[in-house]
Design a protein around this motif. Sequence first.
Motif, PDB file in Angstrom:
ATOM      1  N   ASP A  99       0.827  -1.209   0.000  1.00 21.97           N
ATOM      2  CA  ASP A  99       0.000   0.000   0.000  1.00 21.97           C
ATOM      3  C   ASP A  99       0.869   1.271   0.000  1.00 21.97           C
ATOM      4  O   ASP A  99       0.559   2.252  -0.671  1.00 21.97           O
ATOM      5  CB  ASP A  99      -0.918  -0.005   1.229  1.00 21.97           C
ATOM      6  CG  ASP A  99      -1.798   1.213   1.289  1.00 21.97           C
ATOM      7  OD1 ASP A  99      -2.661   1.361   0.415  1.00 21.97           O
ATOM      8  OD2 ASP A  99      -1.597   2.056   2.192  1.00 21.97           O
ATOM      9  N   ASP A 100       1.967   1.227   0.742  1.00 30.01           N
ATOM     10  CA  ASP A 100       2.840   2.402   0.790  1.00 30.01           C
ATOM     11  C   ASP A 100       3.529   2.656  -0.554  1.00 30.01           C
ATOM     12  O   ASP A 100       3.867   3.796  -0.873  1.00 30.01           O
ATOM     13  CB  ASP A 100       3.874   2.253   1.926  1.00 30.01           C
ATOM     14  CG  ASP A 100       3.232   2.472   3.298  1.00 30.01           C
ATOM     15  OD1 ASP A 100       2.186   3.155   3.364  1.00 30.01           O
ATOM     16  OD2 ASP A 100       3.766   1.955   4.297  1.00 30.01           O
ATOM     17  N   ASP A 103       0.675   4.277  -2.570  1.00 27.49           N
ATOM     18  CA  ASP A 103       0.377   5.626  -2.069  1.00 27.49           C
ATOM     19  C   ASP A 103       1.605   6.551  -2.087  1.00 27.49           C
ATOM     20  O   ASP A 103       1.486   7.715  -1.684  1.00 27.49           O
ATOM     21  CB  ASP A 103      -0.168   5.545  -0.633  1.00 27.49           C
ATOM     22  CG  ASP A 103      -1.594   5.007  -0.602  1.00 27.49           C
ATOM     23  OD1 ASP A 103      -2.209   4.904  -1.678  1.00 27.49           O
ATOM     24  OD2 ASP A 103      -2.084   4.701   0.500  1.00 27.49           O
ATOM     25  N   ARG A 108       5.552   5.587   7.993  1.00 29.35           N
ATOM     26  CA  ARG A 108       4.604   4.606   8.549  1.00 29.35           C
ATOM     27  C   ARG A 108       5.079   4.316   9.962  1.00 29.35           C
ATOM     28  O   ARG A 108       6.256   4.095  10.187  1.00 29.35           O
ATOM     29  CB  ARG A 108       4.602   3.362   7.664  1.00 29.35           C
ATOM     30  CG  ARG A 108       4.012   2.113   8.210  1.00 29.35           C
ATOM     31  CD  ARG A 108       2.560   1.852   7.948  1.00 29.35           C
ATOM     32  NE  ARG A 108       2.037   2.009   6.623  1.00 29.35           N
ATOM     33  CZ  ARG A 108       0.713   2.166   6.400  1.00 29.35           C
ATOM     34  NH1 ARG A 108      -0.141   2.200   7.404  1.00 29.35           N
ATOM     35  NH2 ARG A 108       0.263   2.322   5.171  1.00 29.35           N
TER      36      ARG A 108
END
Length: 334
Positions: A99-100, A103, A108
């Motif tokens: 996901d990072d 995105d 995080r």
Amino acid sequence: MPRLLEIAPEHPSITSLVESQLDEVELVIERQLASDLPAVNALCSHVERYRGKMLRPTMVLLSGLAASGEPCDGRALRDAHRVIAAVAELIHMATLVHDDVLDEALVRRQGATVNSLRGNEMAVMLGDYLISNAFHLCSSLGDPAINFELGDVTNTLCAGELLQLHFRDQYSIDEETYFEIIRRKTASLVAACCRLGARLAGGDAAAVEALGRFGMALGVAFQIQDDLLDLVGDQSVVGKSLGRDLDKGKLTLPVILHLAQAGVHERAASLRMIQERDAERLRQRLLDGGAVQRTRDVAARLVGEAKRHLAPAPPGAAKHLLERAADAVIARSR
Ligand code: FPP
Ligand code: MG
């Protein structure tokens, strides 16, 4: 980051029971990820910092305790609970690493993301390594039904993420589609944790179903709170890159609710802010116009719904902790 259970000091015995089980879950994960390659170990120890609230493992354990009834002394929790709790957390870690990348997030859990430190190629491969380890560990239980169920969850979760990408920059996205996305990408795993925890503790079909519904409603509320924090949270408290949804053209519930209620001119102005990625003015508008509050109300209603699914369960400490966990999911500021 504190674990979710720090919310309930009034049940010290069950809280410390679950805490010690979570310590064991962390050991299961460490043992599973241990490699003969120092380079791989270094990456894994970085990503182990991604373990924060341990929501999913906590749901496996508490659902097991709730489904087995009193006395709530942990005898209902089997090795399989700790393994499934570890598998769920590994799946979750894999999705975060990927996901990072999607995105382009830099931070995080108050630290640098793998993609920002080591680049996208390394992050994609590490996510693959984590998901592969999750299913390898799951297979050690020798129960194909569990592998099948969790395989279905990861399919669902990826499909949710694909649906979200499909609707990028589509300002016509409606509430129904938003809920479809978050049920799939987030709540499906939380629901499976609750179901599996209950089933492994010998819960009957009705208890498994009820806990699954609890997890689904809780997971949706969790993601709504996540999306609120992305818009109006404080990055130094949340500990991850914020504003990614707007930057990536993902319209989340506060924006969808705002656009649905806005008059023609207000809507046109808001769409311009979205196109220009003007987070500050959009955030103010969502706060002033009540969309943030309406979103909080939706999340609170879902938490109420989640608790109602627990109603048939006999009263006890585990049930009470599940209810407290549900409250904590929307009260959190990180
Ligand atoms: C968080 O969204 C993202 C998810 C809950 C799911 C992400 C899933 C994938 C990227 C698919 C990869 C799947 C596998 C099986 C490896 P968010 O960006 O709203 O949350 P955030 O604020 O924590 O970044
Ligand atoms: Mg993200």
